[in-house]
Motif scaffolding. Sequence first.
Motif, PDB file in Angstrom:
ATOM      1  N   PHE A 113      17.652   4.083 -32.497  1.00 33.58           N
ATOM      2  CA  PHE A 113      16.873   3.149 -33.314  1.00 33.58           C
ATOM      3  C   PHE A 113      17.837   2.064 -33.801  1.00 33.58           C
ATOM      4  CE2 PHE A 113      14.182   6.999 -33.860  1.00 33.58           C
ATOM      5  CZ  PHE A 113      12.954   6.466 -33.497  1.00 33.58           C
ATOM      6  N   ARG A 145       8.671  11.553 -37.767  1.00 33.29           N
ATOM      7  CA  ARG A 145       9.316  10.793 -36.700  1.00 33.29           C
ATOM      8  C   ARG A 145       9.815   9.451 -37.226  1.00 33.29           C
ATOM      9  NH1 ARG A 145       6.482  11.987 -30.866  1.00 33.29           N
ATOM     10  NH2 ARG A 145       6.465  14.254 -31.039  1.00 33.29           N
ATOM     11  N   PRO A 156      12.138   6.475 -38.134  1.00 36.36           N
ATOM     12  CA  PRO A 156      13.381   6.009 -37.502  1.00 36.36           C
ATOM     13  C   PRO A 156      14.581   6.064 -38.443  1.00 36.36           C
ATOM     14  CG  PRO A 156      12.000   4.145 -38.083  1.00 36.36           C
ATOM     15  CD  PRO A 156      11.186   5.374 -38.359  1.00 36.36           C
ATOM     16  N   GLY A 160      16.039   8.578 -31.136  1.00 35.14           N
ATOM     17  CA  GLY A 160      14.634   8.755 -30.816  1.00 35.14           C
ATOM     18  C   GLY A 160      14.455   9.381 -29.446  1.00 35.14           C
ATOM     19  N   SER A 193      11.359   9.675 -26.344  1.00 39.34           N
ATOM     20  CA  SER A 193      10.028   9.268 -25.889  1.00 39.34           C
ATOM     21  C   SER A 193       9.830   9.635 -24.420  1.00 39.34           C
ATOM     22  CB  SER A 193       9.836   7.754 -26.035  1.00 39.34           C
ATOM     23  OG  SER A 193       9.675   7.377 -27.378  1.00 39.34           O
TER      24      SER A 193
END
Length: 239
Positions: free
Chosen positions: A64, A93, A95, A102, A104
């Motif tokens: 992040f 979640r 940042p 993170g 994804s």
Amino acid sequence: MNSTFTFAPIAVIHSGYKEKFGIPRQPGLAGSMAATIELLPPYNSADAVRGLEQCSHIWLLFIFSSCVGKGWSPLVRPPRLGGNEKLGVLASRSPFRPNPVGLSPVKLDRIRIEENHVYLDVSGADLLDQTPIIDIKPYLPYSDIIGEASFELASQIETLDLPVTFSDEACIALEQHSARLKQPLQQQIEEVLLCDPRPAYHKNNPQQREYGIRLHDLNIRWTISDTEVQVSDISIAQP
């Protein structure tokens, strides 16, 4: 055991999200949003991605980067809880974490190898443009899908159940910029706006406001009422 670790980015993502405001809060909610991951030297090797083309989806571990240096708190106010209730940062979640890392899952559309460059074209990413990637891993359906998993505070996707309409001026601009960008711009705008990027404290406020997000090189202006989401203007963003 080492008390600190140093990671160098192995890649950077090029996405249509040019600012944090407007990015869906979870991956996959705007599946039509395409992005490109560019591997950085010395990791830009065709050997490094050999076999990855057999994956339909991949995991991205990223930093992040826009939150680095801004600190963290053990308690946060998640937007999903209306921004009023506090939750432990490790149960969220957010940042703003002890380590700004993170994770994804994204759809891998194709791998492109062009001379000394390696690119991964993906869709559904929720990452800000130029976000540094620190690792890429294959998504394993037999292991990564846990059917009985649950989280009572976030049991389902929350999106707006409203039509997205466009003003006459926005419709003209939509057609022009869709052709110029070669992107399904209307679908992208609809997916992003139905994720309701408004601040949590605005959502129960009856006062109607106009909002703006950056998408690609565009400034999208819109309002939300009880009956619709209306896009009023689409124009080239000012530098």
